[in-house]
Design a protein around this motif. Structure first.
Motif, PDB file in Angstrom:
ATOM      1  N   ILE A 124      16.555 -25.436   5.810  1.00 42.40           N
ATOM      2  CA  ILE A 124      16.642 -24.763   7.117  1.00 42.40           C
ATOM      3  C   ILE A 124      16.118 -23.336   7.030  1.00 42.40           C
ATOM      4  CG2 ILE A 124      18.252 -23.928   8.874  1.00 42.40           C
ATOM      5  CD1 ILE A 124      20.047 -26.312   8.184  1.00 42.40           C
ATOM      6  N   ALA A 125      16.465 -22.643   5.948  1.00 42.46           N
ATOM      7  CA  ALA A 125      16.148 -21.214   5.848  1.00 42.46           C
ATOM      8  C   ALA A 125      14.709 -20.947   5.430  1.00 42.46           C
ATOM      9  CB  ALA A 125      17.107 -20.546   4.859  1.00 42.46           C
ATOM     10  N   VAL A 126      14.117 -21.853   4.644  1.00 47.03           N
ATOM     11  CA  VAL A 126      12.765 -21.633   4.128  1.00 47.03           C
ATOM     12  C   VAL A 126      11.814 -22.636   4.770  1.00 47.03           C
ATOM     13  CG1 VAL A 126      11.329 -21.476   2.072  1.00 47.03           C
ATOM     14  CG2 VAL A 126      13.752 -20.838   1.941  1.00 47.03           C
ATOM     15  N   ASP A 127      10.862 -22.137   5.534  1.00 48.42           N
ATOM     16  CA  ASP A 127       9.956 -23.017   6.268  1.00 48.42           C
ATOM     17  C   ASP A 127       8.873 -23.630   5.376  1.00 48.42           C
ATOM     18  OD1 ASP A 127      11.272 -22.566   8.664  1.00 48.42           O
ATOM     19  OD2 ASP A 127      10.073 -20.785   9.120  1.00 48.42           O
ATOM     20  N   ASP A 128       8.443 -22.892   4.362  1.00 48.30           N
ATOM     21  CA  ASP A 128       7.329 -23.342   3.535  1.00 48.30           C
ATOM     22  C   ASP A 128       7.794 -24.337   2.476  1.00 48.30           C
ATOM     23  OD1 ASP A 128       5.025 -23.700   2.147  1.00 48.30           O
ATOM     24  OD2 ASP A 128       4.950 -21.677   1.276  1.00 48.30           O
ATOM     25  N   PRO A 129       7.374 -25.617   2.553  1.00 48.95           N
ATOM     26  CA  PRO A 129       7.815 -26.609   1.550  1.00 48.95           C
ATOM     27  C   PRO A 129       7.336 -26.278   0.143  1.00 48.95           C
ATOM     28  CG  PRO A 129       6.870 -27.685   3.486  1.00 48.95           C
ATOM     29  CD  PRO A 129       6.539 -26.232   3.588  1.00 48.95           C
ATOM     30  N   ALA A 130       6.278 -25.459   0.028  1.00 49.76           N
ATOM     31  CA  ALA A 130       5.746 -25.119  -1.297  1.00 49.76           C
ATOM     32  C   ALA A 130       6.443 -23.915  -1.918  1.00 49.76           C
ATOM     33  CB  ALA A 130       4.248 -24.856  -1.202  1.00 49.76           C
ATOM     34  N   GLY A 171       8.841 -21.651  -3.970  1.00 50.95           N
ATOM     35  CA  GLY A 171       9.509 -21.966  -5.236  1.00 50.95           C
ATOM     36  C   GLY A 171      10.998 -22.203  -5.077  1.00 50.95           C
ATOM     37  N   LEU A 172      11.671 -21.363  -4.284  1.00 48.53           N
ATOM     38  CA  LEU A 172      13.108 -21.517  -4.094  1.00 48.53           C
ATOM     39  C   LEU A 172      13.443 -22.838  -3.419  1.00 48.53           C
ATOM     40  CD1 LEU A 172      15.999 -20.404  -4.173  1.00 48.53           C
ATOM     41  CD2 LEU A 172      15.519 -19.244  -1.985  1.00 48.53           C
ATOM     42  N   ARG A 173      12.654 -23.171  -2.406  1.00 48.61           N
ATOM     43  CA  ARG A 173      12.932 -24.428  -1.704  1.00 48.61           C
ATOM     44  C   ARG A 173      12.660 -25.626  -2.594  1.00 48.61           C
ATOM     45  NH1 ARG A 173      11.007 -26.447   4.349  1.00 48.61           N
ATOM     46  NH2 ARG A 173      11.463 -28.652   3.997  1.00 48.61           N
ATOM     47  N   ARG A 174      11.595 -25.563  -3.380  1.00 50.84           N
ATOM     48  CA  ARG A 174      11.296 -26.684  -4.273  1.00 50.84           C
ATOM     49  C   ARG A 174      12.403 -26.860  -5.306  1.00 50.84           C
ATOM     50  NH1 ARG A 174       5.255 -26.135  -6.405  1.00 50.84           N
ATOM     51  NH2 ARG A 174       5.848 -28.117  -7.395  1.00 50.84           N
ATOM     52  N   PHE A 175      12.906 -25.745  -5.828  1.00 55.52           N
ATOM     53  CA  PHE A 175      14.012 -25.833  -6.782  1.00 55.52           C
ATOM     54  C   PHE A 175      15.252 -26.427  -6.122  1.00 55.52           C
ATOM     55  CE2 PHE A 175      17.927 -23.979  -8.487  1.00 55.52           C
ATOM     56  CZ  PHE A 175      17.868 -24.411  -9.802  1.00 55.52           C
ATOM     57  N   ALA A 176      15.555 -25.949  -4.916  1.00 54.02           N
ATOM     58  CA  ALA A 176      16.733 -26.462  -4.202  1.00 54.02           C
ATOM     59  C   ALA A 176      16.574 -27.933  -3.878  1.00 54.02           C
ATOM     60  CB  ALA A 176      16.959 -25.656  -2.926  1.00 54.02           C
ATOM     61  N   ASP A 177      15.349 -28.355  -3.540  1.00 53.26           N
ATOM     62  CA  ASP A 177      15.113 -29.767  -3.218  1.00 53.26           C
ATOM     63  C   ASP A 177      15.359 -30.659  -4.433  1.00 53.26           C
ATOM     64  OD1 ASP A 177      14.523 -29.248  -0.621  1.00 53.26           O
ATOM     65  OD2 ASP A 177      12.343 -29.287  -0.868  1.00 53.26           O
ATOM     66  N   VAL A 178      14.939 -30.170  -5.607  1.00 48.19           N
ATOM     67  CA  VAL A 178      15.151 -30.958  -6.822  1.00 48.19           C
ATOM     68  C   VAL A 178      16.619 -30.941  -7.231  1.00 48.19           C
ATOM     69  CG1 VAL A 178      14.618 -31.134  -9.280  1.00 48.19           C
ATOM     70  CG2 VAL A 178      12.796 -30.625  -7.646  1.00 48.19           C
ATOM     71  N   ALA A 179      17.207 -29.748  -7.294  1.00 46.43           N
ATOM     72  CA  ALA A 179      18.603 -29.630  -7.731  1.00 46.43           C
ATOM     73  C   ALA A 179      19.554 -30.296  -6.758  1.00 46.43           C
ATOM     74  CB  ALA A 179      18.976 -28.157  -7.905  1.00 46.43           C
ATOM     75  N   GLY A 180      19.195 -30.303  -5.469  1.00 47.47           N
ATOM     76  CA  GLY A 180      20.082 -30.883  -4.463  1.00 47.47           C
ATOM     77  C   GLY A 180      19.824 -32.329  -4.154  1.00 47.47           C
ATOM     78  N   SER A 181      18.848 -32.947  -4.818  1.00 42.74           N
ATOM     79  CA  SER A 181      18.652 -34.385  -4.627  1.00 42.74           C
ATOM     80  C   SER A 181      19.876 -35.111  -5.174  1.00 42.74           C
ATOM     81  CB  SER A 181      17.388 -34.858  -5.341  1.00 42.74           C
ATOM     82  OG  SER A 181      17.507 -34.692  -6.738  1.00 42.74           O
ATOM     83  N   LEU A 197      24.495 -29.334  -0.444  1.00 35.97           N
ATOM     84  CA  LEU A 197      24.546 -28.432   0.701  1.00 35.97           C
ATOM     85  C   LEU A 197      23.518 -27.307   0.544  1.00 35.97           C
ATOM     86  CD1 LEU A 197      28.377 -28.086   1.403  1.00 35.97           C
ATOM     87  CD2 LEU A 197      26.680 -29.367   2.708  1.00 35.97           C
ATOM     88  N   GLY A 198      23.320 -26.855  -0.701  1.00 36.28           N
ATOM     89  CA  GLY A 198      22.312 -25.834  -0.949  1.00 36.28           C
ATOM     90  C   GLY A 198      20.918 -26.303  -0.570  1.00 36.28           C
ATOM     91  N   LYS A 199      20.627 -27.565  -0.861  1.00 43.64           N
ATOM     92  CA  LYS A 199      19.333 -28.132  -0.473  1.00 43.64           C
ATOM     93  C   LYS A 199      19.183 -28.125   1.050  1.00 43.64           C
ATOM     94  CE  LYS A 199      16.688 -32.455  -0.554  1.00 43.64           C
ATOM     95  NZ  LYS A 199      16.510 -32.442   0.916  1.00 43.64           N
ATOM     96  N   ALA A 200      20.238 -28.526   1.759  1.00 45.68           N
ATOM     97  CA  ALA A 200      20.177 -28.560   3.221  1.00 45.68           C
ATOM     98  C   ALA A 200      19.956 -27.160   3.792  1.00 45.68           C
ATOM     99  CB  ALA A 200      21.457 -29.166   3.788  1.00 45.68           C
TER     100      ALA A 200
END
Length: 469
Positions: free
Chosen positions: A273-279, A281-291, A266-269
């Protein structure tokens, strides 16, 4: 929501393995499904073999060369197992740690200690939903039914008043919420976002389980008077396995471990939504941890300490628990893989194009069409997993071009349809019947009706969400 650009999709689609027209292709699909149904229901053939034979029958009757049919089937089997096989295995290990360490007992006892009287059915829903999140449906029943019967006896409740909410919680988790095999396969087949599907699945599951659980249980308990089975009076304690410790994990630790993958996904989702920039750091961490792979692996590794070590498991005991958890899922993986092969055969034969044409010509809403297809296969085969896999393959082309939320809702529509009216060709029907010592008629009026309520109410909430997302 009613149709998509057929021309654009056809241009991107691979060359079909057959040149059959819609009439012959439709007949081949019906014949292939009929072969699967007949082999499962009449000849009691394992679903893995039935799906394999059905795929070959479909390709042959559609006029596809045998070698190309085999190539489609094996490619689909391989990609499906590669996509969800590890996730199913990790989910099984997490469930094994929860059950073997006594973490499930800690959750059950703590919630029941705080529930009294009219709150008891709601407590059973909560228990079943939390316990059922990482466990297969059958394992959840084995764990919870003795608790249901004990609570009913001690509190003077009807078994149906307590049992229906527990069964509803397990069933809703099984059909609508990842990381159960059915929803995972649908997410993979429809290329849906797992975090969004999980969030919307929980949103649909909560009101659905309320209606099909505590509310329907009041009606079912009045209409079907089921006495407590004699075994409930003197059920002997289960023997302890060698090396099992007497202490249990703490309630908070057990709940947090079970919910850890849900929180990460859910954190990844939310981050997406909250962070537009795919690059970022927070979003990249969430994408990895939430996979899904990382989230479930983190939960398993955490559970080895919060559940296994907390219960006093030695390293050998932990290894044995993991091994025992993996052993029963071989059949599930084969069914899921063969279902993926069947799905790929459908797609490569050009069934997707045919379904798109029908959806456009008949103006059938996509979500409703997906639900109806899953319902038909569920009624025929009795398997929610087979219904989910096959229906996902049939409607996969409809997901192309849909927004993220709509694709997730398509997964949930298939999941809801896969639960419709469990009856005598479903192993779950007989499991519930025997555990609660009911007649076939009583099981239909309680369990089968409850499953139908879940399916219809779930679809209703999916359609409501589709209007606002």
């Amino acid at each position: 929501m009613t149709g998509l650009g057929v021309g654009a999709l056809a241009a991107a689609a691979p060359t079909p393995i057959t040149s059959a027209g819609d009439a012959r292709l439709g007949a081949a699909v019906l014949a292939g499904i009929a072969v699967i149904v007949l082999l499962i229901t009449r000849f009691r053939l394992h679903a893995f073999l039935a799906l394999t034979v059905g795929s070959l029958a479909l390709g042959t009757l559609a006029g596809a060369p045998v070698d190309r049919t085999l190539a489609s089937f094996t490619a689909g089997l391989g990609s499906t197992v590669a996509g969800v096989g590890v996730l199913i295995a990790l989910g099984a290990v997490l469930g094994g740690l929860l059950a073997g360490s006594g973490g499930a007992d800690a959750i059950v006892d703590t919630i029941l200690a705080r529930a009294r009287g009219r709150a008891m059915p709601w407590a059973m829903v909560l228990i079943a939903s939390v316990i059922g999140l990482p466990l297969f449906f059958e394992v959840g029943i084995v764990l919870l039914v003795p608790v249901v019967l004990l609570v009913a006896r001690r509190g003077g409740h009807s078994p149906m008043r307590i049992g229906i909410p527990a069964l509803a919680g397990l069933s809703v988790m099984h059909g609508l919420v990842p990381p159960h095999p059915g929803p995972l396969v649908a997410v993979d087949a429809l290329h849906a976002d797992l975090g969004v599907t999980l969030a919307l699945g929980v949103l649909v599951a909560v009101p659905t389980v309320v209606v099909a659980g505590p509310l329907f249980a009041r009606y079912a308990a009045r209409r079907v008077d089921v006495p407590l089975p004699p075994e409930a009076e003197t059920a002997p304690p289960a023997p302890e396995a060698p090396g099992t410790a007497v202490r249990r994990p703490r309630f908070g630790a057990a709940v947090c471990t079970v919910l850890l993958p849900v929180v990460l996904m859910l954190g990844k989702a939310l981050a997406d939504i909250a962070v537009d920039d795919p690059a970022d750091g927070l979003r990249r961490f969430a994408d990895v941890a939430g996979s899904p792979l990382v989230a479930l692996l983190a939960a398993v590794l955490t559970g080895m300490f919060t559940l296994g070590r907390a219960a006093g498991f030695t390293r050998d005991r932990l290894a044995a628990t993991v091994e025992r958890s993996l052993a029963p899922i071989g059949g599930v993986l084969l069914i899921v893989g063969a279902g993926g092969g069947f799905k790929q055969t459908l797609i490569d034969a050009g069934v997707g194009r045919m379904v798109l044409d029908l959806s456009r010509d008949w103006a059938v809403p996509t979500l409703l069409l997906a639900w109806l297809i899953a319902v038909a296969i569920r009624l025929a085969t009795g398997s929610a997993t087979v219904a989910t896999i096959s229906a996902s393959g049939l409607v996969a082309p409809l997901a192309a071009g849909l927004p993220t939320a709509q694709t997730a809702l398509l997964v949930l529509a298939v999941g809801a349809g896969s639960l419709f009216f469990s009856h005598v060709n479903d192993a779950g029907f007989w499991l519930v019947k025997e555990y609660f010592a009911m007649s076939v008629g009583q099981t239909v009026r309680t369990w089968s009706v409850m499953e139908t309520i879940i399916s219809v109410v779930g679809l209703g909430f999916v359609l409501l969400l589709s209007l606002v997302l």
